[in-house]
Design a protein around this motif. Structure first.
Motif, PDB file in Angstrom:
ATOM      1  N   UNK A  84      43.815  39.888  26.860  1.00 43.39           N
ATOM      2  CA  UNK A  84      44.841  40.832  27.314  1.00 43.39           C
ATOM      3  C   UNK A  84      45.919  40.142  28.154  1.00 43.39           C
ATOM      4  N   UNK A  85      45.520  39.217  29.021  1.00 41.88           N
ATOM      5  CA  UNK A  85      46.518  38.480  29.812  1.00 41.88           C
ATOM      6  C   UNK A  85      47.446  37.708  28.888  1.00 41.88           C
ATOM      7  N   UNK A 128      43.821  43.390  40.002  1.00 47.31           N
ATOM      8  CA  UNK A 128      42.914  42.237  40.007  1.00 47.31           C
ATOM      9  C   UNK A 128      42.809  41.583  38.632  1.00 47.31           C
ATOM     10  N   UNK A 129      43.924  41.519  37.918  1.00 44.04           N
ATOM     11  CA  UNK A 129      43.972  40.878  36.607  1.00 44.04           C
ATOM     12  C   UNK A 129      44.341  39.403  36.741  1.00 44.04           C
ATOM     13  N   UNK A 130      45.475  39.162  37.406  1.00 47.18           N
ATOM     14  CA  UNK A 130      46.050  37.819  37.465  1.00 47.18           C
ATOM     15  C   UNK A 130      46.390  37.477  38.905  1.00 47.18           C
ATOM     16  N   UNK A 131      45.959  36.283  39.323  1.00 48.65           N
ATOM     17  CA  UNK A 131      46.217  35.794  40.676  1.00 48.65           C
ATOM     18  C   UNK A 131      46.903  34.430  40.595  1.00 48.65           C
ATOM     19  N   UNK A 132      47.290  33.907  41.749  1.00 47.73           N
ATOM     20  CA  UNK A 132      47.864  32.569  41.799  1.00 47.73           C
ATOM     21  C   UNK A 132      46.834  31.553  41.294  1.00 47.73           C
ATOM     22  N   UNK A 133      47.070  31.023  40.105  1.00 46.09           N
ATOM     23  CA  UNK A 133      46.259  29.982  39.474  1.00 46.09           C
ATOM     24  C   UNK A 133      44.802  30.377  39.255  1.00 46.09           C
ATOM     25  N   UNK A 134      44.548  31.677  39.139  1.00 43.67           N
ATOM     26  CA  UNK A 134      43.216  32.128  38.756  1.00 43.67           C
ATOM     27  C   UNK A 134      43.333  33.517  38.134  1.00 43.67           C
ATOM     28  N   UNK A 135      42.186  34.101  37.771  1.00 48.83           N
ATOM     29  CA  UNK A 135      42.159  35.415  37.142  1.00 48.83           C
ATOM     30  C   UNK A 135      41.107  36.278  37.832  1.00 48.83           C
ATOM     31  N   UNK A 136      41.051  37.549  37.462  1.00 44.59           N
ATOM     32  CA  UNK A 136      40.085  38.461  38.070  1.00 44.59           C
ATOM     33  C   UNK A 136      38.651  38.150  37.667  1.00 44.59           C
ATOM     34  N   UNK A 148      47.878  27.829  35.410  1.00 47.66           N
ATOM     35  CA  UNK A 148      46.616  28.546  35.553  1.00 47.66           C
ATOM     36  C   UNK A 148      45.563  27.930  34.622  1.00 47.66           C
ATOM     37  N   UNK A 149      44.495  27.330  35.199  1.00 44.27           N
ATOM     38  CA  UNK A 149      43.540  26.611  34.353  1.00 44.27           C
ATOM     39  C   UNK A 149      42.773  27.520  33.385  1.00 44.27           C
ATOM     40  N   UNK A 150      42.699  28.829  33.705  1.00 39.68           N
ATOM     41  CA  UNK A 150      41.974  29.750  32.829  1.00 39.68           C
ATOM     42  C   UNK A 150      42.794  30.137  31.590  1.00 39.68           C
ATOM     43  N   UNK A 151      44.086  29.807  31.601  1.00 37.89           N
ATOM     44  CA  UNK A 151      44.977  30.297  30.544  1.00 37.89           C
ATOM     45  C   UNK A 151      45.564  29.167  29.711  1.00 37.89           C
ATOM     46  N   UNK A 152      45.024  27.964  29.866  1.00 38.73           N
ATOM     47  CA  UNK A 152      45.549  26.834  29.099  1.00 38.73           C
ATOM     48  C   UNK A 152      44.913  26.792  27.706  1.00 38.73           C
ATOM     49  N   UNK A 199      49.627  40.298  26.605  1.00 33.26           N
ATOM     50  CA  UNK A 199      50.469  41.318  27.231  1.00 33.26           C
ATOM     51  C   UNK A 199      51.231  40.839  28.466  1.00 33.26           C
ATOM     52  N   UNK A 200      50.697  39.833  29.179  1.00 33.50           N
ATOM     53  CA  UNK A 200      51.348  39.398  30.417  1.00 33.50           C
ATOM     54  C   UNK A 200      52.081  38.071  30.270  1.00 33.50           C
ATOM     55  N   UNK A 201      51.479  37.095  29.612  1.00 28.21           N
ATOM     56  CA  UNK A 201      52.148  35.793  29.494  1.00 28.21           C
ATOM     57  C   UNK A 201      53.378  35.853  28.605  1.00 28.21           C
ATOM     58  N   UNK A 202      53.549  36.954  27.862  1.00 24.69           N
ATOM     59  CA  UNK A 202      54.743  37.118  27.027  1.00 24.69           C
ATOM     60  C   UNK A 202      55.917  37.686  27.833  1.00 24.69           C
ATOM     61  N   UNK A 203      55.667  38.092  29.074  1.00 27.57           N
ATOM     62  CA  UNK A 203      56.748  38.603  29.921  1.00 27.57           C
ATOM     63  C   UNK A 203      57.666  37.450  30.339  1.00 27.57           C
ATOM     64  N   UNK A 204      58.908  37.737  30.761  1.00 29.24           N
ATOM     65  CA  UNK A 204      59.821  36.662  31.166  1.00 29.24           C
ATOM     66  C   UNK A 204      59.213  35.785  32.264  1.00 29.24           C
ATOM     67  N   UNK A 205      59.470  34.481  32.215  1.00 23.25           N
ATOM     68  CA  UNK A 205      58.846  33.562  33.168  1.00 23.25           C
ATOM     69  C   UNK A 205      59.201  33.843  34.622  1.00 23.25           C
ATOM     70  N   UNK A 206      60.366  34.445  34.847  1.00 21.16           N
ATOM     71  CA  UNK A 206      60.778  34.720  36.227  1.00 21.16           C
ATOM     72  C   UNK A 206      60.119  35.968  36.807  1.00 21.16           C
ATOM     73  N   UNK A 207      59.293  36.654  36.016  1.00 18.38           N
ATOM     74  CA  UNK A 207      58.630  37.866  36.503  1.00 18.38           C
ATOM     75  C   UNK A 207      57.756  37.549  37.709  1.00 18.38           C
ATOM     76  N   UNK A 208      58.030  38.215  38.828  1.00 15.87           N
ATOM     77  CA  UNK A 208      57.232  38.035  40.038  1.00 15.87           C
ATOM     78  C   UNK A 208      55.968  38.871  39.924  1.00 15.87           C
ATOM     79  N   UNK A 209      54.855  38.311  40.348  1.00 16.57           N
ATOM     80  CA  UNK A 209      53.557  38.963  40.216  1.00 16.57           C
ATOM     81  C   UNK A 209      52.989  39.242  41.605  1.00 16.57           C
ATOM     82  N   UNK A 210      52.784  40.529  41.903  1.00 17.84           N
ATOM     83  CA  UNK A 210      52.038  40.909  43.104  1.00 17.84           C
ATOM     84  C   UNK A 210      50.592  41.082  42.687  1.00 17.84           C
TER      85      UNK A 210
END
Length: 211
Positions: free
Chosen positions: A176-177, A153-161, A207-211, A180-191
């Motif tokens: 933390x997002x 429950x950290x990162x969702x489609x266009x929102x956050x936990x 994602x409006x929370x991460x702009x 640690x997460x936005x630095x991952x490759x852009x093609x990384x699929x997120x479940x």
């Protein structure tokens, strides 16, 4: 051969439990066993895989509430979350009863997780990242080879936990997002823990929370 996954929505909260397995070895794990255990057991049998463990991203009832029931059927280790979520696992009896869920006994995992540890499903390695904010002990599982992130429950489609739960922290979650997460490759699929999948690239851009 490849790493395969099936997303199985469980509990009235439609939490995404994920069955991960290595095609070649048939070894599998379940992430976030929130409930609906008979359905999960049927899927394991249908796929013909060998369940080797349960991985937990955090201690909320819809992610951990079915663990004790599943262990009655499968003798496997429970790995994670981080120890800072111990208070949530200990409160499961009261919380599950309060939400009208099947009452889950409190439990302690076989092993708590720390940042930097590595877990394996067959030949595939998953890095453990500690992402407090939604809960203090939330972890995520990242497989670079498969471009796959199990995000809880950290990162969702266009929102956050949500961060309005006990010991949640909005600033920690955003920090933390981003680090640690936005630095991952852009093609990384997120479940995500609920709802549809996304990618790191999509969340960076939209994602409006991460702009």
């Amino acid at each position: 051969m490849a790493l395969q996954f099936e997303i199985i929505a469980v509990t009235p909260f439609r939490q995404n439990c994920t069955l991960l397995w290595d095609d070649e070895s048939g070894d599998a794990v379940l992430t976030d066993v929130g409930g609906d255990v008979p359905h999960l057991l049927a899927e394991i049998e249908r796929r013909g895989v060998n369940l080797r463990g349960i991985w937990l991203t955090h201690g909320h009832l819809d992610h951990a509430g079915g663990v004790v029931e599943l262990l009655k059927h499968c003798d496997v280790p429970v790995i994670g979350p981080h120890r800072d979520d111990e208070f949530l696992l200990q409160s499961l009896p009261e919380v599950t009863a309060g939400y009208g869920f099947p009452v889950s006994p409190a439990f302690e995992p076989t092993r708590w997780l720390e940042e930097g540890e590595v877990l394996e499903v067959g030949a595939y390695r998953f890095d453990v990242l500690h992402i407090p904010g939604h809960t203090p002990g939330q972890v995520v599982f990242y497989c670079a080879e498969a471009d796959l992130l199990i995000a809880g429950d950290v990162l969702f489609y266009e929102t956050i936990g949500r961060t309005d739960f006990p010991r949640g922290n909005h600033e920690d979650l955003i920090t933390n997002i981003r680090s640690k997460l936005l630095v991952l490759p852009p093609q990384t699929r997120v479940i995500a823990g609920h709802g549809r999948m996304t990618t790191i690239g999509h969340e960076r851009e939209f994602n409006p929370f991460l702009q």
